[in-house]
Design an enzyme around this catalytic site. Structure first.
Site, PDB file in Angstrom:
ATOM      1  N   LYS A 141     -77.560  53.808 -49.195  1.00  0.00           N
ATOM      2  CA  LYS A 141     -77.029  52.898 -48.165  1.00  0.00           C
ATOM      3  C   LYS A 141     -77.350  53.402 -46.761  1.00  0.00           C
ATOM      4  CE  LYS A 141     -72.635  51.808 -48.796  1.00  0.00           C
ATOM      5  NZ  LYS A 141     -71.224  51.873 -49.281  1.00  0.00           N
ATOM      6  N   LYS A 194     -76.006  56.140 -45.496  1.00  0.00           N
ATOM      7  CA  LYS A 194     -74.766  56.703 -44.933  1.00  0.00           C
ATOM      8  C   LYS A 194     -74.621  58.161 -45.360  1.00  0.00           C
ATOM      9  CE  LYS A 194     -71.489  52.960 -44.190  1.00  0.00           C
ATOM     10  NZ  LYS A 194     -70.109  52.513 -44.407  1.00  0.00           N
TER      11      LYS A 194
END
Ligand code: C2G
Length: 152
Positions: free
Chosen positions: A44, A46
């Protein structure tokens, strides 16, 4: 029994996370939360401060959460919805429209995000404090985590 499911990273848990989980739980009788694993976070884009284990422990300790499962990939939602006989998939409005394909399996709801708070902003403001303050904050957060574990 009406089951609701949602997914997220839930890093540096804050009031925006709590509000959406409480509102989602009010839509049914059971709330299942898929917490993104560290590996999926990388996909993602992140990098979370807390590990999957820590983030899952905090979410699992909430009275409005009935079950935590790992979120490993984008594709597992359909399988999870069938496996847990989910009636409602819900997520914050920042994802508006992104999961409409799930409407063939269950109701899909997008709830308004809590304004003025995000993990990204928290990280930015935290990065402005000096090393000593960070270790003090970490000690405080660690004692919160120990308290959560003690309550388990
Ligand atoms: N959220 C919110 N208000 C905020 C911040 C977050 O309502 N101020 C909601 C988001 O909309 C999301 C949930 O809290 O529904 C978790 O947010 P994140 O931890 O940022 O998760 P995200 O990166 O959106 O991951 O497959 C779905 C993804 O895993 C969602």
């Amino acid at each position: 029994m009406k089951t609701v499911i949602t997914y997220g990273t839930f890093d540096l848990f804050h009031i925006g996370h709590l509000r959406i989980l409480e509102r989602l739980r009010q839509l049914g009788d059971r709330l299942v939360v898929g917490v993104s694993t560290d590996e999926f976070n990388s996909i993602k884009g992140k990098q979370s401060i807390y590990s999957y284990q820590e983030r899952a422990a905090i979410v699992e300790a909430l009275s409005c959460v009935d079950l935590v499962i790992p979120e490993d990939n984008w594709q597992q939602k359909q399988q999870d919805i069938q496996h847990y006989t989910v009636d409602i998939f819900g997520i914050g409005s920042d994802w508006q429209g992104k999961f409409d394909e799930l409407e063939s399996l269950c109701q899909v709801v997008y709830l308004p995000r809590t304004p003025t708070i995000s993990t990204t902003e928290l990280k930015k403001s935290l990065s402005k404090v000096d090393a000593q303050s960070i270790s003090q904050i970490k000690q405080g957060l660690d004692s919160v985590l120990n308290l959560v574990k003690a309550l388990e």
